[in-house]
Design a protein around this motif. Structure first.
Motif, PDB file in Angstrom:
ATOM      1  N   LYS A  96      27.124  40.152  37.558  1.00  0.00           N
ATOM      2  CA  LYS A  96      27.058  40.691  36.291  1.00  0.00           C
ATOM      3  C   LYS A  96      27.461  41.307  35.342  1.00  0.00           C
ATOM      4  CE  LYS A  96      22.407  41.787  38.486  1.00  0.00           C
ATOM      5  NZ  LYS A  96      21.757  42.518  38.968  1.00  0.00           N
ATOM      6  N   ARG A  97      28.717  41.689  35.991  1.00  0.00           N
ATOM      7  CA  ARG A  97      29.489  43.180  34.913  1.00  0.00           C
ATOM      8  C   ARG A  97      30.333  41.785  34.502  1.00  0.00           C
ATOM      9  NH1 ARG A  97      29.902  47.773  38.697  1.00  0.00           N
ATOM     10  NH2 ARG A  97      31.704  48.482  37.334  1.00  0.00           N
ATOM     11  N   SER A  98      30.797  40.752  34.630  1.00  0.00           N
ATOM     12  CA  SER A  98      31.486  39.800  34.498  1.00  0.00           C
ATOM     13  C   SER A  98      33.207  39.968  35.136  1.00  0.00           C
ATOM     14  CB  SER A  98      32.012  39.665  32.947  1.00  0.00           C
ATOM     15  OG  SER A  98      30.556  39.052  32.319  1.00  0.00           O
ATOM     16  N   ASP A  99      33.500  41.046  36.131  1.00  0.00           N
ATOM     17  CA  ASP A  99      33.964  41.215  37.040  1.00  0.00           C
ATOM     18  C   ASP A  99      34.729  41.084  38.451  1.00  0.00           C
ATOM     19  OD1 ASP A  99      35.974  42.988  34.615  1.00  0.00           O
ATOM     20  OD2 ASP A  99      34.032  44.317  35.177  1.00  0.00           O
ATOM     21  N   PRO A 100      34.176  39.402  38.968  1.00  0.00           N
ATOM     22  CA  PRO A 100      34.520  39.351  40.108  1.00  0.00           C
ATOM     23  C   PRO A 100      35.519  40.070  41.349  1.00  0.00           C
ATOM     24  CG  PRO A 100      35.999  36.939  38.875  1.00  0.00           C
ATOM     25  CD  PRO A 100      35.299  38.578  37.877  1.00  0.00           C
ATOM     26  N   ILE A 101      35.551  39.728  41.858  1.00  0.00           N
ATOM     27  CA  ILE A 101      36.927  40.341  42.862  1.00  0.00           C
ATOM     28  C   ILE A 101      37.364  39.052  43.078  1.00  0.00           C
ATOM     29  CG2 ILE A 101      37.215  40.156  45.860  1.00  0.00           C
ATOM     30  CD1 ILE A 101      35.957  43.049  44.733  1.00  0.00           C
ATOM     31  N   LYS A 102      39.064  39.819  42.260  1.00  0.00           N
ATOM     32  CA  LYS A 102      40.299  39.099  42.739  1.00  0.00           C
ATOM     33  C   LYS A 102      40.876  38.754  43.479  1.00  0.00           C
ATOM     34  CE  LYS A 102      41.400  39.557  37.542  1.00  0.00           C
ATOM     35  NZ  LYS A 102      41.706  40.261  36.692  1.00  0.00           N
ATOM     36  N   LEU A 103      40.582  39.353  44.797  1.00  0.00           N
ATOM     37  CA  LEU A 103      42.027  38.914  45.647  1.00  0.00           C
ATOM     38  C   LEU A 103      41.614  40.079  46.755  1.00  0.00           C
ATOM     39  CD1 LEU A 103      44.662  38.110  45.428  1.00  0.00           C
ATOM     40  CD2 LEU A 103      45.686  39.936  45.864  1.00  0.00           C
ATOM     41  N   VAL A 104      41.495  39.226  48.267  1.00  0.00           N
ATOM     42  CA  VAL A 104      41.338  39.644  48.950  1.00  0.00           C
ATOM     43  C   VAL A 104      41.783  39.479  49.941  1.00  0.00           C
ATOM     44  CG1 VAL A 104      39.952  39.888  51.163  1.00  0.00           C
ATOM     45  CG2 VAL A 104      38.543  39.184  49.319  1.00  0.00           C
ATOM     46  N   ILE A 105      42.958  40.832  50.316  1.00  0.00           N
ATOM     47  CA  ILE A 105      43.717  40.951  51.407  1.00  0.00           C
ATOM     48  C   ILE A 105      43.644  41.241  52.797  1.00  0.00           C
ATOM     49  CG2 ILE A 105      45.887  42.943  51.495  1.00  0.00           C
ATOM     50  CD1 ILE A 105      45.824  43.419  48.269  1.00  0.00           C
ATOM     51  N   ARG A 106      43.830  40.726  53.433  1.00  0.00           N
ATOM     52  CA  ARG A 106      43.840  40.464  55.179  1.00  0.00           C
ATOM     53  C   ARG A 106      44.996  41.401  55.768  1.00  0.00           C
ATOM     54  NH1 ARG A 106      42.486  35.649  59.328  1.00  0.00           N
ATOM     55  NH2 ARG A 106      42.477  37.656  61.306  1.00  0.00           N
ATOM     56  N   ILE A 107      44.611  42.380  56.765  1.00  0.00           N
ATOM     57  CA  ILE A 107      45.690  43.300  57.104  1.00  0.00           C
ATOM     58  C   ILE A 107      45.572  42.836  59.096  1.00  0.00           C
ATOM     59  CG2 ILE A 107      46.855  45.311  57.856  1.00  0.00           C
ATOM     60  CD1 ILE A 107      45.962  47.072  55.320  1.00  0.00           C
ATOM     61  N   LYS A 157      55.025  47.889  50.487  1.00  0.00           N
ATOM     62  CA  LYS A 157      55.451  46.442  50.035  1.00  0.00           C
ATOM     63  C   LYS A 157      55.150  44.497  49.699  1.00  0.00           C
ATOM     64  CE  LYS A 157      60.201  49.440  50.318  1.00  0.00           C
ATOM     65  NZ  LYS A 157      60.700  49.764  50.961  1.00  0.00           N
ATOM     66  N   ALA A 158      54.671  44.751  51.200  1.00  0.00           N
ATOM     67  CA  ALA A 158      54.586  43.414  51.484  1.00  0.00           C
ATOM     68  C   ALA A 158      53.529  43.352  50.446  1.00  0.00           C
ATOM     69  CB  ALA A 158      54.379  42.629  52.785  1.00  0.00           C
ATOM     70  N   ILE A 159      52.519  44.072  50.180  1.00  0.00           N
ATOM     71  CA  ILE A 159      51.132  44.782  49.601  1.00  0.00           C
ATOM     72  C   ILE A 159      51.194  44.373  48.015  1.00  0.00           C
ATOM     73  CG2 ILE A 159      49.008  45.574  48.753  1.00  0.00           C
ATOM     74  CD1 ILE A 159      48.625  46.252  51.710  1.00  0.00           C
ATOM     75  N   CYS A 160      52.339  45.180  47.755  1.00  0.00           N
ATOM     76  CA  CYS A 160      53.026  44.871  46.498  1.00  0.00           C
ATOM     77  C   CYS A 160      53.004  43.886  45.916  1.00  0.00           C
ATOM     78  CB  CYS A 160      54.059  46.592  45.921  1.00  0.00           C
ATOM     79  SG  CYS A 160      53.195  47.659  45.930  1.00  0.00           S
ATOM     80  N   ARG A 161      54.232  43.666  46.542  1.00  0.00           N
ATOM     81  CA  ARG A 161      54.625  41.970  46.842  1.00  0.00           C
ATOM     82  C   ARG A 161      53.680  40.744  45.756  1.00  0.00           C
ATOM     83  NH1 ARG A 161      59.324  42.518  49.592  1.00  0.00           N
ATOM     84  NH2 ARG A 161      57.651  41.471  51.645  1.00  0.00           N
ATOM     85  N   ILE A 162      52.904  40.797  46.656  1.00  0.00           N
ATOM     86  CA  ILE A 162      51.258  39.837  47.058  1.00  0.00           C
ATOM     87  C   ILE A 162      51.032  40.388  45.441  1.00  0.00           C
ATOM     88  CG2 ILE A 162      48.750  39.698  47.163  1.00  0.00           C
ATOM     89  CD1 ILE A 162      49.894  39.667  50.536  1.00  0.00           C
ATOM     90  N   LEU A 163      50.309  41.690  45.403  1.00  0.00           N
ATOM     91  CA  LEU A 163      49.647  41.786  44.388  1.00  0.00           C
ATOM     92  C   LEU A 163      50.413  41.783  42.689  1.00  0.00           C
ATOM     93  CD1 LEU A 163      48.383  45.452  44.826  1.00  0.00           C
ATOM     94  CD2 LEU A 163      46.943  43.331  44.832  1.00  0.00           C
ATOM     95  N   GLU A 164      51.795  41.884  42.770  1.00  0.00           N
ATOM     96  CA  GLU A 164      52.294  41.442  41.386  1.00  0.00           C
ATOM     97  C   GLU A 164      52.838  39.999  41.624  1.00  0.00           C
ATOM     98  OE1 GLU A 164      55.837  44.045  41.647  1.00  0.00           O
ATOM     99  OE2 GLU A 164      54.775  45.714  42.233  1.00  0.00           O
ATOM    100  N   THR A 165      52.315  39.120  42.556  1.00  0.00           N
ATOM    101  CA  THR A 165      52.894  37.696  42.116  1.00  0.00           C
ATOM    102  C   THR A 165      50.945  36.907  41.707  1.00  0.00           C
ATOM    103  OG1 THR A 165      54.205  37.247  43.948  1.00  0.00           O
ATOM    104  CG2 THR A 165      53.651  35.767  44.038  1.00  0.00           C
ATOM    105  N   CYS A 166      50.107  37.180  42.572  1.00  0.00           N
ATOM    106  CA  CYS A 166      49.136  37.227  42.567  1.00  0.00           C
ATOM    107  C   CYS A 166      48.615  37.556  40.929  1.00  0.00           C
ATOM    108  CB  CYS A 166      48.226  37.565  43.241  1.00  0.00           C
ATOM    109  SG  CYS A 166      48.983  36.835  44.854  1.00  0.00           S
ATOM    110  N   SER A 167      48.376  38.604  40.605  1.00  0.00           N
ATOM    111  CA  SER A 167      48.224  39.094  39.386  1.00  0.00           C
ATOM    112  C   SER A 167      48.727  39.221  38.507  1.00  0.00           C
ATOM    113  CB  SER A 167      47.527  40.432  39.538  1.00  0.00           C
ATOM    114  OG  SER A 167      46.991  40.812  38.549  1.00  0.00           O
ATOM    115  N   ASP A 168      48.650  38.640  37.099  1.00  0.00           N
ATOM    116  CA  ASP A 168      49.635  38.653  35.949  1.00  0.00           C
ATOM    117  C   ASP A 168      49.342  39.626  35.386  1.00  0.00           C
ATOM    118  OD1 ASP A 168      47.638  37.590  35.637  1.00  0.00           O
ATOM    119  OD2 ASP A 168      47.900  35.754  35.168  1.00  0.00           O
ATOM    120  N   ASN A 169      48.506  40.563  35.341  1.00  0.00           N
ATOM    121  CA  ASN A 169      48.290  41.412  34.536  1.00  0.00           C
ATOM    122  C   ASN A 169      48.782  42.750  35.193  1.00  0.00           C
ATOM    123  OD1 ASN A 169      45.715  41.734  36.178  1.00  0.00           O
ATOM    124  ND2 ASN A 169      44.932  41.755  33.552  1.00  0.00           N
TER     125      ASN A 169
END
Ligand code: ADP
Length: 199
Positions: free
Chosen positions: A103-114, A180-192
């Motif tokens: 409804k807010r046009s803001d879907p979940i972009k990523l699900v990080i499974r630990i 650190k591993a999560i940051c790498r994922i976030l920076e790779t998967c999310s361009d902004n």
């Protein structure tokens, strides 16, 4: 907005990682566990109702969680993104969260499974229970929470896999290494994504 779900069994480090992610990327950390514990601490009507579920290792029923969480999430319309920690925990919650964000046009972009072995999460929660006064970090309740996780929350892995949003992180390492591993994922998967700067 960058909306992320952090996913994993109890004791996998979701809270610790969410706090660090929120701080580094200036996101809002929405922890259902913290919200519920806060209600219990303040002895609110809602807190009194949810306490018995939490301290017996059960999930709080969906209708109660959704009503409360929906209001929480809509309070934060101005944020750059939300990290959902401990929510969703059932497929029903995930479907409702998707609809709400749609409804807010803001879907979940990523699900990080630990991912953490069962022996290790038990060890961690018993350790945490010795220092904290969490009513649910007791050995018999820990086993119950793991059972509830396997039965009710684990199916979300397939739900998010089918949406192509699931990424996995090995959570057996120390918190800073996992981060650190999560940051790498976030920076790779999310361009902004940028430190403290998300458009
Ligand atoms: P953990 O993930 O380590 O179990 P949390 O702080 O996320 O810790 O949750 C603690 C308890 O709060 C859960 O065992 C459950 O009873 C309740 N809870 C938290 N989030 C939810 C949710 N989305 N739906 C139902 N119950 C929840």
């Amino acid at each position: 907005m960058l909306n992320i779900v952090i996913f994993g069994p109890p004791g996998s480090g979701k809270g610790t990682q969410s706090k660090m992610i929120a701080e580094k990327y200036n996101l809002l950390h929405l922890s259902t566990g913290d919200v519920l514990r806060n209600e219990i601490e303040n002895n609110t009507e809602f807190g009194i109702i949810v306490k018995s579920y939490i301290n017996s290792g059960e999930l709080v029923p969906d209708d109660l969680i959704l009503k409360h969480l929906y209001y929480k999430a809509t309070e934060y319309e101005d944020t750059k993104g939300i990290i959902f920690d401990g929510f969703p925990r059932t497929t029903n919650q995930a479907e409702i969260l998707d609809k709400m964000l749609e409804k807010r046009s803001d879907p979940i972009k990523l699900v990080i499974r630990i991912e953490v072995d069962e022996d290790e999460i038990i060890r961690r929660m018993i350790g945490r229970g010795e220092d904290s006064n969490r009513g649910d970090d007791k050995e018999n309740i820990i086993h119950k929470r793991i059972k509830v996780y396997k039965e009710q929350t684990y199916p979300l892995i397939d739900y998010y896999k089918e949406q192509g949003k699931l990424v996995c992180v090995d959570g057996m390492y120390a918190a800073d290494k996992v981060f650190k591993a999560i940051c790498r994922i976030l920076e790779t998967c999310s361009d902004n994504i940028g430190e403290e700067e998300i458009s």
